[in-house]
Design a protein around this motif. Sequence first.
Motif, PDB file in Angstrom:
ATOM      1  N   ARG A 156       0.857  -1.129  -0.144  1.00 41.12           N
ATOM      2  CA  ARG A 156      -0.312   0.059  -0.120  1.00 41.12           C
ATOM      3  C   ARG A 156       0.853   1.448  -0.028  1.00 41.12           C
ATOM      4  O   ARG A 156       2.000   1.352   0.771  1.00 41.12           O
ATOM      5  CB  ARG A 156      -0.866  -0.002   1.213  1.00 41.12           C
ATOM      6  N   PHE A 157       0.398   2.257  -0.756  1.00 35.79           N
ATOM      7  CA  PHE A 157       1.162   3.486  -0.727  1.00 35.79           C
ATOM      8  C   PHE A 157       0.120   4.759  -0.473  1.00 35.79           C
ATOM      9  O   PHE A 157      -1.101   4.410  -0.804  1.00 35.79           O
ATOM     10  CB  PHE A 157       1.684   3.906  -2.160  1.00 35.79           C
ATOM     11  N   GLN A 158       0.469   5.832  -0.089  1.00 37.44           N
ATOM     12  CA  GLN A 158      -0.269   7.121   0.091  1.00 37.44           C
ATOM     13  C   GLN A 158       0.228   8.212  -0.875  1.00 37.44           C
ATOM     14  O   GLN A 158       0.806   9.128  -0.068  1.00 37.44           O
ATOM     15  CB  GLN A 158      -0.431   7.233   1.581  1.00 37.44           C
ATOM     16  N   PRO A 159       0.042   8.191  -1.860  1.00 38.73           N
ATOM     17  CA  PRO A 159       0.793   9.092  -2.713  1.00 38.73           C
ATOM     18  C   PRO A 159       0.515  10.540  -2.478  1.00 38.73           C
ATOM     19  O   PRO A 159      -0.811  11.076  -2.141  1.00 38.73           O
ATOM     20  CB  PRO A 159       0.115   8.794  -4.380  1.00 38.73           C
ATOM     21  N   VAL A 160       1.384  11.294  -2.462  1.00 36.17           N
ATOM     22  CA  VAL A 160       1.338  12.788  -1.938  1.00 36.17           C
ATOM     23  C   VAL A 160       1.651  13.792  -3.216  1.00 36.17           C
ATOM     24  O   VAL A 160       2.872  13.782  -3.916  1.00 36.17           O
ATOM     25  CB  VAL A 160       2.290  13.045  -0.633  1.00 36.17           C
ATOM     26  N   TYR A 161       1.164  14.850  -3.374  1.00 37.56           N
ATOM     27  CA  TYR A 161       1.339  15.930  -4.415  1.00 37.56           C
ATOM     28  C   TYR A 161       2.474  16.767  -4.081  1.00 37.56           C
ATOM     29  O   TYR A 161       2.553  17.046  -2.936  1.00 37.56           O
ATOM     30  CB  TYR A 161       0.124  16.748  -4.671  1.00 37.56           C
ATOM     31  N   VAL A 162       3.567  16.904  -4.957  1.00 34.67           N
ATOM     32  CA  VAL A 162       4.629  17.406  -4.803  1.00 34.67           C
ATOM     33  C   VAL A 162       4.598  18.708  -4.303  1.00 34.67           C
ATOM     34  O   VAL A 162       5.492  19.384  -3.388  1.00 34.67           O
ATOM     35  CB  VAL A 162       5.450  17.349  -6.153  1.00 34.67           C
ATOM     36  N   ASP A 163       3.723  19.486  -4.666  1.00 36.45           N
ATOM     37  CA  ASP A 163       3.567  20.983  -4.279  1.00 36.45           C
ATOM     38  C   ASP A 163       2.750  20.835  -2.949  1.00 36.45           C
ATOM     39  O   ASP A 163       3.198  21.957  -2.042  1.00 36.45           O
ATOM     40  CB  ASP A 163       2.566  21.783  -5.180  1.00 36.45           C
ATOM     41  N   ASP A 164       2.385  19.942  -2.530  1.00 35.89           N
ATOM     42  CA  ASP A 164       1.766  19.871  -1.075  1.00 35.89           C
ATOM     43  C   ASP A 164       2.940  19.899  -0.003  1.00 35.89           C
ATOM     44  O   ASP A 164       3.193  20.207   1.093  1.00 35.89           O
ATOM     45  CB  ASP A 164       0.803  18.821  -0.815  1.00 35.89           C
ATOM     46  N   ILE A 165       4.023  18.965  -0.589  1.00 37.72           N
ATOM     47  CA  ILE A 165       5.246  18.869   0.197  1.00 37.72           C
ATOM     48  C   ILE A 165       6.129  20.256   0.295  1.00 37.72           C
ATOM     49  O   ILE A 165       6.552  20.499   1.390  1.00 37.72           O
ATOM     50  CB  ILE A 165       6.181  18.050  -0.424  1.00 37.72           C
ATOM     51  N   ALA A 166       5.894  20.975  -0.885  1.00 37.15           N
ATOM     52  CA  ALA A 166       6.516  22.343  -0.773  1.00 37.15           C
ATOM     53  C   ALA A 166       5.816  23.286  -0.130  1.00 37.15           C
ATOM     54  O   ALA A 166       6.466  24.260   0.724  1.00 37.15           O
ATOM     55  CB  ALA A 166       6.512  22.765  -2.406  1.00 37.15           C
ATOM     56  N   LYS A 167       4.571  23.235   0.184  1.00 39.49           N
ATOM     57  CA  LYS A 167       3.710  24.094   0.977  1.00 39.49           C
ATOM     58  C   LYS A 167       4.239  23.698   2.453  1.00 39.49           C
ATOM     59  O   LYS A 167       4.533  24.558   3.260  1.00 39.49           O
ATOM     60  CB  LYS A 167       2.268  23.630   0.806  1.00 39.49           C
ATOM     61  N   ALA A 168       4.398  22.469   2.839  1.00 40.97           N
ATOM     62  CA  ALA A 168       4.749  22.339   4.161  1.00 40.97           C
ATOM     63  C   ALA A 168       6.227  22.608   4.581  1.00 40.97           C
ATOM     64  O   ALA A 168       6.508  23.235   5.649  1.00 40.97           O
ATOM     65  CB  ALA A 168       4.792  20.565   4.342  1.00 40.97           C
ATOM     66  N   ALA A 169       7.154  22.478   3.569  1.00 42.79           N
ATOM     67  CA  ALA A 169       8.507  22.842   3.580  1.00 42.79           C
ATOM     68  C   ALA A 169       8.583  24.581   3.884  1.00 42.79           C
ATOM     69  O   ALA A 169       9.380  25.060   4.482  1.00 42.79           O
ATOM     70  CB  ALA A 169       9.455  22.477   2.473  1.00 42.79           C
ATOM     71  N   GLU A 170       7.927  25.180   2.996  1.00 44.66           N
ATOM     72  CA  GLU A 170       7.497  26.609   2.891  1.00 44.66           C
ATOM     73  C   GLU A 170       7.287  27.117   4.443  1.00 44.66           C
ATOM     74  O   GLU A 170       7.934  28.047   4.947  1.00 44.66           O
ATOM     75  CB  GLU A 170       6.654  27.101   1.952  1.00 44.66           C
ATOM     76  N   LYS A 171       6.164  26.477   5.050  1.00 42.00           N
ATOM     77  CA  LYS A 171       5.932  27.047   6.170  1.00 42.00           C
ATOM     78  C   LYS A 171       6.920  26.646   7.306  1.00 42.00           C
ATOM     79  O   LYS A 171       7.041  27.466   8.193  1.00 42.00           O
ATOM     80  CB  LYS A 171       4.494  26.260   6.619  1.00 42.00           C
ATOM     81  N   ALA A 172       7.488  25.457   7.170  1.00 43.31           N
ATOM     82  CA  ALA A 172       8.571  25.276   8.065  1.00 43.31           C
ATOM     83  C   ALA A 172       9.859  26.065   8.057  1.00 43.31           C
ATOM     84  O   ALA A 172      10.444  26.515   9.113  1.00 43.31           O
ATOM     85  CB  ALA A 172       8.995  23.718   7.983  1.00 43.31           C
ATOM     86  N   ALA A 173      10.204  26.314   6.792  1.00 42.39           N
ATOM     87  CA  ALA A 173      11.418  27.388   6.622  1.00 42.39           C
ATOM     88  C   ALA A 173      10.974  28.594   7.129  1.00 42.39           C
ATOM     89  O   ALA A 173      11.932  29.433   7.653  1.00 42.39           O
ATOM     90  CB  ALA A 173      11.803  27.245   5.181  1.00 42.39           C
ATOM     91  N   MET A 174       9.912  29.191   7.026  1.00 44.11           N
ATOM     92  CA  MET A 174       9.452  30.383   7.543  1.00 44.11           C
ATOM     93  C   MET A 174       9.179  30.643   9.039  1.00 44.11           C
ATOM     94  O   MET A 174       8.735  31.519   9.580  1.00 44.11           O
ATOM     95  CB  MET A 174       8.302  31.088   6.797  1.00 44.11           C
ATOM     96  N   GLY A 175       9.445  29.452   9.846  1.00 45.68           N
ATOM     97  CA  GLY A 175       9.284  29.347  11.216  1.00 45.68           C
ATOM     98  C   GLY A 175       7.924  29.201  11.617  1.00 45.68           C
ATOM     99  O   GLY A 175       7.496  29.545  12.828  1.00 45.68           O
ATOM    100  N   LYS A 176       7.016  28.688  10.674  1.00 41.81           N
ATOM    101  CA  LYS A 176       5.635  28.533  11.170  1.00 41.81           C
ATOM    102  C   LYS A 176       5.180  27.166  11.644  1.00 41.81           C
ATOM    103  O   LYS A 176       3.978  26.890  11.681  1.00 41.81           O
ATOM    104  CB  LYS A 176       4.670  29.241  10.120  1.00 41.81           C
ATOM    105  N   VAL A 177       6.105  26.457  11.706  1.00 41.97           N
ATOM    106  CA  VAL A 177       5.924  24.799  12.380  1.00 41.97           C
ATOM    107  C   VAL A 177       6.749  24.558  13.378  1.00 41.97           C
ATOM    108  O   VAL A 177       8.031  25.020  13.465  1.00 41.97           O
ATOM    109  CB  VAL A 177       6.307  24.055  10.856  1.00 41.97           C
TER     110      VAL A 177
END
Length: 329
Positions: A186-207
């Motif tokens: 089983r897999f749970q495919p994730v859209y590449v730009d959703d990962i980018a959204k998460a990384a953006e929030k984290a890089a900006m100190g919001k996570v």
Amino acid sequence: MTNASPLVTIFGGSGFVGRYIARRMARSGWRVRVAVRRPNEALFVRTYGTVGQVEPVFANIRDDASVAAAVLGSSAVVNAVGILAPSGKQTFEEVQADGAGRIARAATAEGVASLVHISAIGADSDSESDYASSKALGEKLLIEAFPGAVILRPSIVFGPEDQFFNRFAGMARIAPFLPVIGADTRFQPVYVDDIAKAAEKAAMGKVEAGVYELGGPEVDTFRGLMERVLKVVRRRKWIAPIPFGVARVQGSIFDFLSRMSGGLLPAPVTRDQVTLLENDNVVSEGAKGFAELGIEPVEMAGVLEEYLYSYRPYGQYSDITESAKHMKA
């Protein structure tokens, strides 16, 4: 773009996931330094921002000096470097373990505020897979050097440049069947730009610091995913499950041939990848994920239609051609 704008260094920023992070950070007004081994092959990232906002620079994460130079002056650092198979000096241990630790130490020495690391679901120090164990060691070395880091563990990633759905869609165009190792995995495919959204929030100190497992809204088996691909590309092919015992032998042979050719003949599947396919690749029960990040992940259906249409019998003209056939009938 002024010099007052904060700077983020993205290691592997021209890769599949990294380029989406670079684009998002540029749109948020950051200066973006894309740290890669071959800057001349990453010049396309300059188009993600205004003149001089996004720049590729040389960095080899196996070298302390080049990593330190790449993070110089950065407010945030993102490590999006990863390999699916070793090649020459680019081994799992050097890249995914030692490389992650080296970046974290350099970020700490530079006084970087935020460090984001792209790992993978299945990272496990006890895994029989070198890929998974090196990912786990990389996380360990990273946290030891930078305890406040954010680690993102995605399941299999999909998007226009992916090497998964595109690969099998291409096979469906020319092969009489689709070979599948681990049809029930089983897999749970994730859209590449959703990962980018998460990384953006984290890089900006919001996570908050910690580990986040990222999976899309749908869980499906390998066989089920291939059925989706065939439906999107409108082709009828036999899905041929390959037993793990047979796949391990094939992987070992391909590994040997790749080594003997010095990497000139890349292995279609490696023994290590077969080992990975023996385990489900889904978000763990109780793990933090998109919900904690305030992100609603995108479903596969609409996105796959957007970039797999070129594999249909008549490509972008498939709908028109099929419509014309129905009219004649």
